[in-house]
Design an enzyme around this catalytic site. Structure first.
Site, PDB file in Angstrom:
ATOM      1  N   ASP A 294       0.849  -1.069  -0.071  1.00 18.33           N
ATOM      2  CA  ASP A 294       0.180  -0.065   0.110  1.00 18.33           C
ATOM      3  C   ASP A 294       0.886   1.178   0.071  1.00 18.33           C
ATOM      4  O   ASP A 294       2.021   1.453   0.696  1.00 18.33           O
ATOM      5  CB  ASP A 294      -0.808   0.213   1.269  1.00 18.33           C
ATOM      6  CG  ASP A 294      -1.818   1.368   1.180  1.00 18.33           C
ATOM      7  OD1 ASP A 294      -2.592   1.163   0.340  1.00 18.33           O
ATOM      8  OD2 ASP A 294      -1.777   1.963   2.345  1.00 18.33           O
ATOM      9  N   GLU A 324       1.382   0.509  -4.617  1.00 14.35           N
ATOM     10  CA  GLU A 324       0.073   1.488  -5.310  1.00 14.35           C
ATOM     11  C   GLU A 324       1.065   2.783  -5.267  1.00 14.35           C
ATOM     12  O   GLU A 324       1.180   3.615  -4.363  1.00 14.35           O
ATOM     13  CB  GLU A 324      -0.864   1.664  -4.371  1.00 14.35           C
ATOM     14  CG  GLU A 324      -1.852   2.814  -4.591  1.00 14.35           C
ATOM     15  CD  GLU A 324      -2.406   3.348  -2.985  1.00 14.35           C
ATOM     16  OE1 GLU A 324      -3.453   4.156  -3.435  1.00 14.35           O
ATOM     17  OE2 GLU A 324      -2.091   2.920  -2.206  1.00 14.35           O
ATOM     18  N   ASP A 396      -9.420   2.779  -4.967  1.00 13.74           N
ATOM     19  CA  ASP A 396      -9.020   4.392  -4.756  1.00 13.74           C
ATOM     20  C   ASP A 396      -9.479   5.161  -5.979  1.00 13.74           C
ATOM     21  O   ASP A 396      -8.870   6.361  -5.739  1.00 13.74           O
ATOM     22  CB  ASP A 396      -7.524   4.119  -4.732  1.00 13.74           C
ATOM     23  CG  ASP A 396      -7.009   3.764  -3.073  1.00 13.74           C
ATOM     24  OD1 ASP A 396      -7.808   3.820  -2.236  1.00 13.74           O
ATOM     25  OD2 ASP A 396      -5.979   3.101  -3.115  1.00 13.74           O
TER      26      ASP A 396
END
Length: 754
Positions: A294, A324, A396
């Site tokens: 993440d 990410e 997201d």
């Protein structure tokens, strides 16, 4: 001055824990525990490869297989919804629900799932005051508010449930990727209440007399003890800088300030680094096949490399890593984004692809010619383009359905993501045309079981299924080069070729307009080819002759996929990709392609590697002791050699050293460190690590991943925008790196020598 120049003359005392006084600290006994939960290698399927199709599941939003973990006696029941109405609250999805839906995944052709972070999260309510005086109540249903890395997220199940899900997936040839959140814990300040203290606390299990964490007979952690609190105990585990100032887009800000007021780990301090390495190895030891990291945009890349290196060097060999690195398009951070996998070994979720396809297939603000150009420049920019994770939408960003309501265009976008270079990832429900009530990411996190059927008859579901099946078999889709054969505003014809494995894809994005395509060149052998989608999107057959396809017409929304998939393996080795793409001598690397086998000879930089196991399509090798740096990997068999792949051979196990210097610079100049190991550029300024940070100008600092227990020789250089290099004078500086991965060394703050 530098890329961090907005900070010049301002924050001179804000950066806690990044000084020489704390960085060299050892691992306190209270912060570290031994963890030994390694599963046998037979429980792991192996890394995700470009043959796979990944399915992303937000566990709480998928399927409720066990109502017993929907609420608990010590939990605020008002924070559980279960109807899909209030998407800020828990809905009830769990690991048993994933088990129950495995037939749905198998029939869709899914061969890997990425699930929410499996560890315990903050459970206290989160309250956000609104401008009208009302209060929104939130929960940490998503898994991104870490509280205890060694306890399972009880709303998803206990450790036995996790292992049952792992086994059920593996028994159906589905790999398991878990989200791992190493950038932060939970929100420690409430920005809607004038940054009032909130949470951010990290806990750990009980320890036995030997300092080992205690687990019960079912593998669940025993006890919960406060380990670090940004407001108190071990506060130096966190940067504690707060959210960035408005408009501050500096590299320092997005790495060291908080992300949405989440307590940001101090990755330049050995104790949290040690804890996070232990936690990652713990979950790897549970038999997972990969990690989705993440918020990699917001982490220190030196830490990211050390973490990845520690995971892959642990028992069980290398696993999949992607992260990410969130960017827009165009984005001034693109260079940092595209080079992140080369600097860390962690591949990217391909936001550049996602942004482009949204513009091309979503709002039509770009043409199909633009789409083809993106495929070409990213192929050139990405060293390992087949390991970039392509996606249409995710948790997201807003759902793609909000941008594109027409089924024909929507389906064409899915066909594209399933056939371009890279590894495709499908967000849960995209195959059901999930159409949320709003464009915020949270509104797109629908409760699948409550709001949508697990319908196997949708066109989107079947497009994914058919192309996932082709991707498993055809090496052109997995490893092929990309050739744009024809493009216009609305049509693209591209080809993916890997030797005699070949796929041609023809797409018309206009749902109601036909377009003629002239004769184009092709690598398809002579013959007649039927549409691999079985005319699902209006396709038909085509003839290839003499290296060309005759002119044809694409109807409105039509997509064709024509493929040649040889049934025999070649005698000459052919390399498609490798996992990992970065490591040191003695580590394991998996090579994928065809024509391999245990009798193949593999070389790294001209030095022969040991081949431990393998088949015609996959071999396991041990990295030899070759000269570190970027090296070519080749395979030979029967006197014939393969193509080559790039591997980054590290100088040894990685640790961090933070370099410091006081240096005055002219406008357009940045300070870099360059030294005697490849990790420091091998004395070549053009290969030096990125520019140092200067929040307390004229002091500059930069964490760099370097080999453990190594005497480093280095100097500082100033590099101007035009490439002019100015070396500092004097003899080489020296510093010895820490002996362990989790150690973090810190040099003195040197003065630039003119």
């Amino acid at each position: 001055m530098s890329e961090d120049s907005p900070y010049t003359g301002t924050r001179r005392t804000v950066l806690k824990g990044i000084g020489a006084a704390t960085l060299g600290a050892g691992m306190a006994g209270s912060a570290t525990a031994s963890v030994n939960t390694v599963v046998s290698d037979s429980e792991r399927l192996g890394p995700v490869t470009p043959h796979d199709t990944i399915y992303q599941i937000l566990v709480d939003r998928f399927s409720d297989g066990d109502p017993n973990n929907n609420d608990f006696s010590d939990f605020d029941s008002s924070l559980v919804d279960g109807t899909g109405e209030d998407l800020k609250l828990y809905q009830g999805g769990d690991w048993q629900g994933i088990i129950d839906r495995i037939p749905y995944l198998v029939d869709m052709g899914i061969s890997a799932v990425w699930i929410s972070a499996p560890n315990q999260n903050r459970e206290e309510r989160i309250e956000d005051e609104q401008d009208d005086g009302s209060v929104d109540v939130w929960t940490s249903y998503h898994g991104y508010h870490a509280k205890n890395y060694f306890s399972p997220h009880r709303f998803f199940g206990d450790m036995g449930d996790f292992e049952a899900m792992r086994d059920a997936l593996h028994n159906n040839d589905i790999k398991l990727v878990v989200d791992f959140v190493s950038n932060h814990t939970s929100r420690w300040q409430n920005p809607t209440r004038d940054y009032k203290a909130e949470h951010g606390r990290l806990y750990e299990p009980d320890k036995d007399t030997n300092g080992n964490y205690v687990f019960d007979s079912d593998g669940n952690a025993v006890g919960s003890n406060l380990l670090a609190d940004p407001h108190g105990q071990n506060a130096d585990w966190f940067h504690n800088l707060g959210d960035p100032e408005s408009g501050d887009t500096s590299r320092f800000a997005y790495r060291y300030n908080d992300l949405a007021s989440l307590a940001d780990f101090n990755h330049e301090y050995s104790e949290p680094v040690s804890h996070l390495i232990d936690a990652a190895q713990f979950w790897k030891g549970k038999g997972v096949d990969g990690f989705r990291h993440d918020a990699t945009l917001h982490t220190n890349p030196a830490f990211s490399r050390v973490l990845k290196d520690a995971i892959d060097d642990d028992a069980g060999g290398p696993i999949t890593h992607f992260g990410e690195f969130f960017i827009s398009r165009p984005d001034p951070k693109y260079g940092e984004y595209e080079s992140f996998p080369d600097r860390t070994g962690i591949n990217n979720l391909d936001f550049e692809y996602m942004r482009a396809q949204t513009s091309v297939f979503g709002d039509f603000s770009e043409t199909m010619t633009d789409f083809g150009q993106m495929l070409i420049y990213t192929t050139d920019d990405y060293t390992h383009e087949h390991q970039a994770i392509n996606f249409v939408d995710n948790h997201d960003v807003g759902r793609f359905r909000l941008t594109q309501q027409n089924d024909a265009v929507y389906n064409a976008a899915l066909a594209a993501v399933m056939t371009v270079r890279g590894t495709p990832k499908i967000y849960y429900g995209t195959e059901q045309y999930v159409d949320p009530d709003g464009d915020s990411p949270n509104e797109g996190r629908v409760y699948m079981e409550a709001d949508y059927q697990f319908d196997k008859s949708t066109t989107a579901y079947n497009v994914i299924s058919k192309l996932a099946s082709l991707r498993k078999e055809n090496l052109g889709l997995a490893y092929g080069q990309t050739f744009i054969r024809h493009d216009s505003d609305d049509v693209i014809v591209f080809e993916r070729s890997f030797y005699d494995h070949d796929v041609v894809v023809a797409i018309n994005r206009q749902p109601d307009q036909s377009e003629s395509v002239p004769s184009v060149s092709t690598e398809l052998p002579d013959g007649t080819y039927t549409d691999e989608l079985d005319n699902l999107l209006g396709g038909g057959s085509i003839d290839a002759s003499g290296g060309t396809l005759d002119s044809f017409t694409l109807g409105g929304g039509e997509v064709n996929v024509w493929a040649s998939t040889p049934s025999t393996s070649p005698t000459t080795p052919r390399l498609g990709t490798l996992v990992s793409t970065m490591g040191s001598a003695g580590q394991t690397v998996y090579l994928y392609g065809e024509g391999l086998g245990t009798d193949v000879t593999v070389e790294f930089g001209g030095v022969e590697a040991t081949v431990n196991a393998g088949s015609e399509n996959h071999v396991e090798v041990v990295v030899p002791n070759a000269a570190p740096g970027e090296v070519s990997v080749t395979a030979s068999r029967n006197g014939q050699s393969s193509n080559d792949l790039v591997f980054t051979l590290l100088s040894g196990a990685q640790t961090q050293v933070v370099f410091h210097v006081n240096a005055e610079t002219a406008p357009g100049e940045n300070v870099h460190v360059v030294g005697n190991v490849p990790e420091l550029g091998g004395w070549d300024p053009s290969e030096a690590p990125e520019a140092m940070h200067n929040p307390n100008y004229p002091e500059w600092f930069l964490p760099v991943a370097v080999p453990t227990d190594t005497q480093l020789e280095f100097k500082f250089v100033k590099i101007a925008d035009d490439g002019t290099v100015t070396w500092e004078s004097g003899s080489n500086r020296t510093f010895t790196s820490p002996p362990q991965r989790s150690g973090v060394g810190s040099t003195p703050t040197y003065d630039w020598r003119s």
